[in-house]
Scaffold this motif. Sequence first.
Motif, PDB file in Angstrom:
ATOM      1  N   VAL A  32       0.869  -1.182   0.000  1.00  0.00           N
ATOM      2  CA  VAL A  32       0.000   0.000   0.000  1.00  0.00           C
ATOM      3  C   VAL A  32       0.901   1.226   0.000  1.00  0.00           C
ATOM      4  O   VAL A  32       1.846   1.307   0.781  1.00  0.00           O
ATOM      5  CB  VAL A  32      -0.913   0.011   1.245  1.00  0.00           C
ATOM      6  CG1 VAL A  32      -1.652   1.313   1.371  1.00  0.00           C
ATOM      7  CG2 VAL A  32      -1.876  -1.160   1.186  1.00  0.00           C
ATOM      8  N   GLN A  33       0.609   2.160  -0.884  1.00  0.00           N
ATOM      9  CA  GLN A  33       1.429   3.360  -0.984  1.00  0.00           C
ATOM     10  C   GLN A  33       0.567   4.604  -0.817  1.00  0.00           C
ATOM     11  O   GLN A  33      -0.302   4.864  -1.634  1.00  0.00           O
ATOM     12  CB  GLN A  33       2.131   3.419  -2.331  1.00  0.00           C
ATOM     13  CG  GLN A  33       3.112   2.302  -2.547  1.00  0.00           C
ATOM     14  CD  GLN A  33       3.873   2.462  -3.843  1.00  0.00           C
ATOM     15  OE1 GLN A  33       3.805   3.481  -4.499  1.00  0.00           O
ATOM     16  NE2 GLN A  33       4.593   1.431  -4.205  1.00  0.00           N
ATOM     17  N   PRO A  92      -5.521   6.758  -8.321  1.00  0.00           N
ATOM     18  CA  PRO A  92      -5.554   5.384  -8.851  1.00  0.00           C
ATOM     19  C   PRO A  92      -4.601   4.440  -8.117  1.00  0.00           C
ATOM     20  O   PRO A  92      -4.923   3.269  -7.913  1.00  0.00           O
ATOM     21  CB  PRO A  92      -5.122   5.556 -10.318  1.00  0.00           C
ATOM     22  CG  PRO A  92      -5.414   6.970 -10.653  1.00  0.00           C
ATOM     23  CD  PRO A  92      -5.256   7.738  -9.378  1.00  0.00           C
ATOM     24  N   ILE A  93      -3.459   4.956  -7.689  1.00  0.00           N
ATOM     25  CA  ILE A  93      -2.523   4.104  -6.938  1.00  0.00           C
ATOM     26  C   ILE A  93      -3.112   3.731  -5.590  1.00  0.00           C
ATOM     27  O   ILE A  93      -2.992   2.583  -5.150  1.00  0.00           O
ATOM     28  CB  ILE A  93      -1.147   4.796  -6.794  1.00  0.00           C
ATOM     29  CG1 ILE A  93      -0.426   4.776  -8.141  1.00  0.00           C
ATOM     30  CG2 ILE A  93      -0.302   4.142  -5.710  1.00  0.00           C
ATOM     31  CD1 ILE A  93       0.872   5.543  -8.178  1.00  0.00           C
ATOM     32  N   TRP A  94      -3.766   4.678  -4.910  1.00  0.00           N
ATOM     33  CA  TRP A  94      -4.406   4.350  -3.636  1.00  0.00           C
ATOM     34  C   TRP A  94      -5.446   3.254  -3.821  1.00  0.00           C
ATOM     35  O   TRP A  94      -5.479   2.280  -3.077  1.00  0.00           O
ATOM     36  CB  TRP A  94      -5.074   5.579  -3.039  1.00  0.00           C
ATOM     37  CG  TRP A  94      -4.149   6.588  -2.464  1.00  0.00           C
ATOM     38  CD1 TRP A  94      -2.796   6.459  -2.256  1.00  0.00           C
ATOM     39  CD2 TRP A  94      -4.499   7.888  -2.020  1.00  0.00           C
ATOM     40  NE1 TRP A  94      -2.295   7.609  -1.717  1.00  0.00           N
ATOM     41  CE2 TRP A  94      -3.319   8.511  -1.554  1.00  0.00           C
ATOM     42  CE3 TRP A  94      -5.681   8.590  -1.966  1.00  0.00           C
ATOM     43  CZ2 TRP A  94      -3.303   9.791  -1.045  1.00  0.00           C
ATOM     44  CZ3 TRP A  94      -5.663   9.886  -1.456  1.00  0.00           C
ATOM     45  CH2 TRP A  94      -4.492  10.468  -1.001  1.00  0.00           C
ATOM     46  N   ILE A  95      -6.302   3.426  -4.807  1.00  0.00           N
ATOM     47  CA  ILE A  95      -7.380   2.453  -5.042  1.00  0.00           C
ATOM     48  C   ILE A  95      -6.805   1.086  -5.366  1.00  0.00           C
ATOM     49  O   ILE A  95      -7.182   0.076  -4.764  1.00  0.00           O
ATOM     50  CB  ILE A  95      -8.324   2.944  -6.166  1.00  0.00           C
ATOM     51  CG1 ILE A  95      -9.078   4.198  -5.702  1.00  0.00           C
ATOM     52  CG2 ILE A  95      -9.290   1.840  -6.582  1.00  0.00           C
ATOM     53  CD1 ILE A  95      -9.816   4.928  -6.816  1.00  0.00           C
ATOM     54  N   SER A  96      -5.863   1.047  -6.301  1.00  0.00           N
ATOM     55  CA  SER A  96      -5.330  -0.248  -6.727  1.00  0.00           C
ATOM     56  C   SER A  96      -4.472  -0.897  -5.643  1.00  0.00           C
ATOM     57  O   SER A  96      -4.561  -2.115  -5.438  1.00  0.00           O
ATOM     58  CB  SER A  96      -4.534  -0.107  -8.026  1.00  0.00           C
ATOM     59  OG  SER A  96      -3.435   0.755  -7.850  1.00  0.00           O
ATOM     60  N   SER A  97      -3.658  -0.112  -4.920  1.00  0.00           N
ATOM     61  CA  SER A  97      -2.799  -0.737  -3.916  1.00  0.00           C
ATOM     62  C   SER A  97      -3.599  -1.226  -2.704  1.00  0.00           C
ATOM     63  O   SER A  97      -3.334  -2.306  -2.183  1.00  0.00           O
ATOM     64  CB  SER A  97      -1.660   0.194  -3.497  1.00  0.00           C
ATOM     65  OG  SER A  97      -2.123   1.322  -2.812  1.00  0.00           O
ATOM     66  N   THR A 138      -6.788  -2.163  -2.735  1.00  0.00           N
ATOM     67  CA  THR A 138      -7.571  -3.309  -3.200  1.00  0.00           C
ATOM     68  C   THR A 138      -6.697  -4.552  -3.334  1.00  0.00           C
ATOM     69  O   THR A 138      -7.051  -5.629  -2.849  1.00  0.00           O
ATOM     70  CB  THR A 138      -8.257  -2.994  -4.552  1.00  0.00           C
ATOM     71  OG1 THR A 138      -9.044  -1.813  -4.399  1.00  0.00           O
ATOM     72  CG2 THR A 138      -9.120  -4.141  -5.020  1.00  0.00           C
ATOM     73  N   ALA A 139      -5.548  -4.397  -3.994  1.00  0.00           N
ATOM     74  CA  ALA A 139      -4.651  -5.539  -4.183  1.00  0.00           C
ATOM     75  C   ALA A 139      -4.150  -6.077  -2.852  1.00  0.00           C
ATOM     76  O   ALA A 139      -4.123  -7.299  -2.637  1.00  0.00           O
ATOM     77  CB  ALA A 139      -3.474  -5.129  -5.064  1.00  0.00           C
ATOM     78  N   ALA A 140      -3.763  -5.184  -1.945  1.00  0.00           N
ATOM     79  CA  ALA A 140      -3.260  -5.628  -0.643  1.00  0.00           C
ATOM     80  C   ALA A 140      -4.341  -6.348   0.146  1.00  0.00           C
ATOM     81  O   ALA A 140      -4.092  -7.416   0.717  1.00  0.00           O
ATOM     82  CB  ALA A 140      -2.721  -4.440   0.147  1.00  0.00           C
ATOM     83  N   ILE A 194      -7.073  -7.940  -0.902  1.00  0.00           N
ATOM     84  CA  ILE A 194      -7.397  -9.250  -1.492  1.00  0.00           C
ATOM     85  C   ILE A 194      -6.262 -10.241  -1.281  1.00  0.00           C
ATOM     86  O   ILE A 194      -6.482 -11.379  -0.844  1.00  0.00           O
ATOM     87  CB  ILE A 194      -7.743  -9.096  -2.984  1.00  0.00           C
ATOM     88  CG1 ILE A 194      -9.064  -8.344  -3.146  1.00  0.00           C
ATOM     89  CG2 ILE A 194      -7.808 -10.456  -3.677  1.00  0.00           C
ATOM     90  CD1 ILE A 194      -9.387  -7.928  -4.569  1.00  0.00           C
ATOM     91  N   ALA A 195      -5.031  -9.828  -1.575  1.00  0.00           N
ATOM     92  CA  ALA A 195      -3.894 -10.748  -1.472  1.00  0.00           C
ATOM     93  C   ALA A 195      -3.636 -11.178  -0.029  1.00  0.00           C
ATOM     94  O   ALA A 195      -3.396 -12.363   0.231  1.00  0.00           O
ATOM     95  CB  ALA A 195      -2.651 -10.092  -2.064  1.00  0.00           C
ATOM     96  N   LEU A 196      -3.690 -10.237   0.903  1.00  0.00           N
ATOM     97  CA  LEU A 196      -3.443 -10.593   2.299  1.00  0.00           C
ATOM     98  C   LEU A 196      -4.552 -11.469   2.857  1.00  0.00           C
ATOM     99  O   LEU A 196      -4.294 -12.409   3.614  1.00  0.00           O
ATOM    100  CB  LEU A 196      -3.263  -9.332   3.146  1.00  0.00           C
ATOM    101  CG  LEU A 196      -2.013  -8.501   2.824  1.00  0.00           C
ATOM    102  CD1 LEU A 196      -2.049  -7.175   3.573  1.00  0.00           C
ATOM    103  CD2 LEU A 196      -0.744  -9.272   3.149  1.00  0.00           C
ATOM    104  N   THR A 197      -5.790 -11.181   2.484  1.00  0.00           N
ATOM    105  CA  THR A 197      -6.923 -12.009   2.927  1.00  0.00           C
ATOM    106  C   THR A 197      -6.785 -13.435   2.393  1.00  0.00           C
ATOM    107  O   THR A 197      -6.957 -14.404   3.136  1.00  0.00           O
ATOM    108  CB  THR A 197      -8.254 -11.394   2.459  1.00  0.00           C
ATOM    109  OG1 THR A 197      -8.377 -10.082   2.994  1.00  0.00           O
ATOM    110  CG2 THR A 197      -9.438 -12.237   2.896  1.00  0.00           C
ATOM    111  N   LEU A 198      -6.466 -13.563   1.113  1.00  0.00           N
ATOM    112  CA  LEU A 198      -6.293 -14.905   0.525  1.00  0.00           C
ATOM    113  C   LEU A 198      -5.133 -15.652   1.157  1.00  0.00           C
ATOM    114  O   LEU A 198      -5.228 -16.848   1.401  1.00  0.00           O
ATOM    115  CB  LEU A 198      -6.127 -14.809  -0.990  1.00  0.00           C
ATOM    116  CG  LEU A 198      -7.390 -14.412  -1.772  1.00  0.00           C
ATOM    117  CD1 LEU A 198      -7.074 -14.224  -3.248  1.00  0.00           C
ATOM    118  CD2 LEU A 198      -8.478 -15.466  -1.582  1.00  0.00           C
ATOM    119  N   THR A 199      -4.041 -14.956   1.430  1.00  0.00           N
ATOM    120  CA  THR A 199      -2.899 -15.608   2.069  1.00  0.00           C
ATOM    121  C   THR A 199      -3.269 -16.077   3.460  1.00  0.00           C
ATOM    122  O   THR A 199      -2.932 -17.193   3.856  1.00  0.00           O
ATOM    123  CB  THR A 199      -1.702 -14.639   2.136  1.00  0.00           C
ATOM    124  OG1 THR A 199      -1.386 -14.190   0.820  1.00  0.00           O
ATOM    125  CG2 THR A 199      -0.483 -15.311   2.734  1.00  0.00           C
TER     126      THR A 199
END
Length: 187
Positions: free
Chosen positions: A140-141, A165-170, A172-174, A176-181
């Motif tokens: 997240v940045q 856009p970086i806030w939204i994408s980072s 969201t990606a963090a 989803i990825a952390l939850t899945l992990t």
Amino acid sequence: MNYIWCLMIIVSIVVSIFNGTVDQTINGAFEGAKSAVFTVLSFAGVMCFWTGIMKIAENAGLSQKLEKLLKPIINFLFPNAGQNAKKYIAVNMSANILGMGNAATPMGIKAMQCLDKENNNPLYTSKNMCMLVVLNTTSVQLIPTTIIALRVAAGSANPFSVILPIWISSFTAAFIALTLTKLLYRE
């Protein structure tokens, strides 16, 4: 990888010979090299500045304050990590949050070394090690300094227009990825 690059260069030269554009190909190669050096030097100045700021913050005790602030998140993501690893993870996360991915790398490596020492099964990565890789990959940045520096070096008219856009994408990606992990990793 070296073979792929060599093959691409040879194919480019051969194609330029057949097309009669050898001069343009050579000029393009030199112009690209010149542009790459300019970009790297512009980028290096910004990275030196932010790395220095992080070192000053660390020497001033800010890393302990950031570690305290990030402690609930780190304890949730890395419940059985050692205190030394958590310290490095906190500094790594702080640098990533400030958009200084290159400055975060040394602390990420130290954190991974600590986590590796704590790993009971050296044949497999631990859940904490996987979580750290995911966390760094999706980082997240809040202030994407690296991207802004690259956009400034490239002559962007509005280098800060990428922040939302970086806030939204980072985020969201963090998330989803952390939850899945967290959900899918089995020890």
